[in-house]
Design an enzyme around this catalytic site. Sequence first.
Site, PDB file in Angstrom:
ATOM      1  N   TYR A  33      -4.335 -13.517  14.012  1.00 33.11           N
ATOM      2  CA  TYR A  33      -5.616 -13.875  14.621  1.00 33.11           C
ATOM      3  C   TYR A  33      -5.584 -15.304  15.125  1.00 33.11           C
ATOM      4  CZ  TYR A  33      -7.027 -16.676  10.550  1.00 33.11           C
ATOM      5  OH  TYR A  33      -7.102 -17.638   9.582  1.00 33.11           O
ATOM      6  N   ARG A  52       0.336 -20.129  20.301  1.00 35.64           N
ATOM      7  CA  ARG A  52       0.539 -19.827  18.872  1.00 35.64           C
ATOM      8  C   ARG A  52       0.454 -18.324  18.614  1.00 35.64           C
ATOM      9  NH1 ARG A  52      -3.144 -23.012  14.683  1.00 35.64           N
ATOM     10  NH2 ARG A  52      -4.728 -21.615  15.501  1.00 35.64           N
ATOM     11  N   ARG A 100      -0.603   6.089   7.169  1.00 34.19           N
ATOM     12  CA  ARG A 100      -0.203   4.968   6.308  1.00 34.19           C
ATOM     13  C   ARG A 100       1.247   5.105   5.843  1.00 34.19           C
ATOM     14  NH1 ARG A 100       0.342   2.738   1.541  1.00 34.19           N
ATOM     15  NH2 ARG A 100      -0.451   0.608   1.224  1.00 34.19           N
ATOM     16  N   HIS A 102       4.653   2.107   5.421  1.00 30.33           N
ATOM     17  CA  HIS A 102       4.940   0.685   5.630  1.00 30.33           C
ATOM     18  C   HIS A 102       5.717   0.355   6.913  1.00 30.33           C
ATOM     19  CE1 HIS A 102       3.557   0.646   1.493  1.00 30.33           C
ATOM     20  NE2 HIS A 102       3.505  -0.682   1.523  1.00 30.33           N
ATOM     21  N   GLU A 180      -1.606 -28.091   2.914  1.00 30.92           N
ATOM     22  CA  GLU A 180      -2.728 -28.081   3.875  1.00 30.92           C
ATOM     23  C   GLU A 180      -3.969 -27.632   3.123  1.00 30.92           C
ATOM     24  OE1 GLU A 180      -2.222 -25.132   7.014  1.00 30.92           O
ATOM     25  OE2 GLU A 180      -1.086 -23.852   5.659  1.00 30.92           O
ATOM     26  N   LEU A 205       0.295 -24.038   8.607  1.00 32.18           N
ATOM     27  CA  LEU A 205      -0.037 -23.529   9.935  1.00 32.18           C
ATOM     28  C   LEU A 205       0.085 -24.684  10.935  1.00 32.18           C
ATOM     29  CD1 LEU A 205      -1.254 -20.903  11.278  1.00 32.18           C
ATOM     30  CD2 LEU A 205      -3.350 -22.233  11.423  1.00 32.18           C
TER      31      LEU A 205
END
Length: 288
Positions: A33, A52, A100, A102, A180, A205
């Site tokens: 996101y 990014r 579902r 992996h 951070e 990040l």
Amino acid sequence: MPAVAYVNGRYGPIAEAGVSVEDRGFQFADSLYEVVAVLNGRFLDWEKHLWRLRRGLSALFIEGLPSDAALAHIARRLVGLSRYADGLLYIQVSRGAGRRDHPFPSDTPATLVLTMRRFDFRQRLPQLETGVPAISVPDQRWARCDLKTTGLLPAVLAKQEARAAGAFEALFVKDGTVTEGGSTNIYMVTADGVIVTHPLSARILPGIARDTLLDLAREAQMKVEERPFTIEEARAAPELFLTSTTAPILPIVRLDGGAVGTGRPGPVTARLGQLAWAEIGRQTGWKP
Ligand code: PDD
């Protein structure tokens, strides 16, 4: 329209938007996101956020995101529909929906979600004058904190702990060093005025506000050192501060209950605050 969403081609009110329960973002946090600040109807640092996002997608082998131009078009249309001048644009890309299992599903298109909500950036100006309290917590996150994935559980727990303690932010501490914040980058100012922050690595990040702030500091001939610093150094520092999209810069004036420096925002942070808000004004024309 109030808060609005875009989901795989459809625009509408956020309350009516949805994705499949089999979406891998929901099932596995198999998604990335971005949060982009919208001020005066304009995006702050749009290209950096896109850079990014693309970097993360290629690291995770998620394909099929629309072109930069198409994404900008969707984002602008969503901001227009919301009619908000100031807000937060959220972009999420997941590996898509599938039974579902992996390993990656084959032939499943990525899910693209954008939302636009109102956000009042003016609240940050008095906070810049007063500063905010923080706590420290162990950094229990995974080994790729440079990727902005929606797997945010350690940050959720850390920020809840901060809220319960009446603090604004939780500083993650790993092997004795401050990496951070739960959702911010963290800096200390040394006694001789050097701005110190954790270097770019898989432990943090690569914050967009961080990138912009360090550029501004260097342009203003301020001294910057990107190196790890310990929580003890942070406690003894005359100034601490944080940056993020939602809080361009805020002084941290208390840490784990003790005063940072004088307990009031310091001169280096105040100077950087002027520079950061001037840059926001320059890019977006925003005025308080
Ligand atoms: N958080 N570090 C972490 C762990 C973050 O989640 C964020 C951003 C930052 C600052 O990055 P930037 O300057 O690009 O916002 C640093 C966003 C705002 C969020 O999760 O809401």
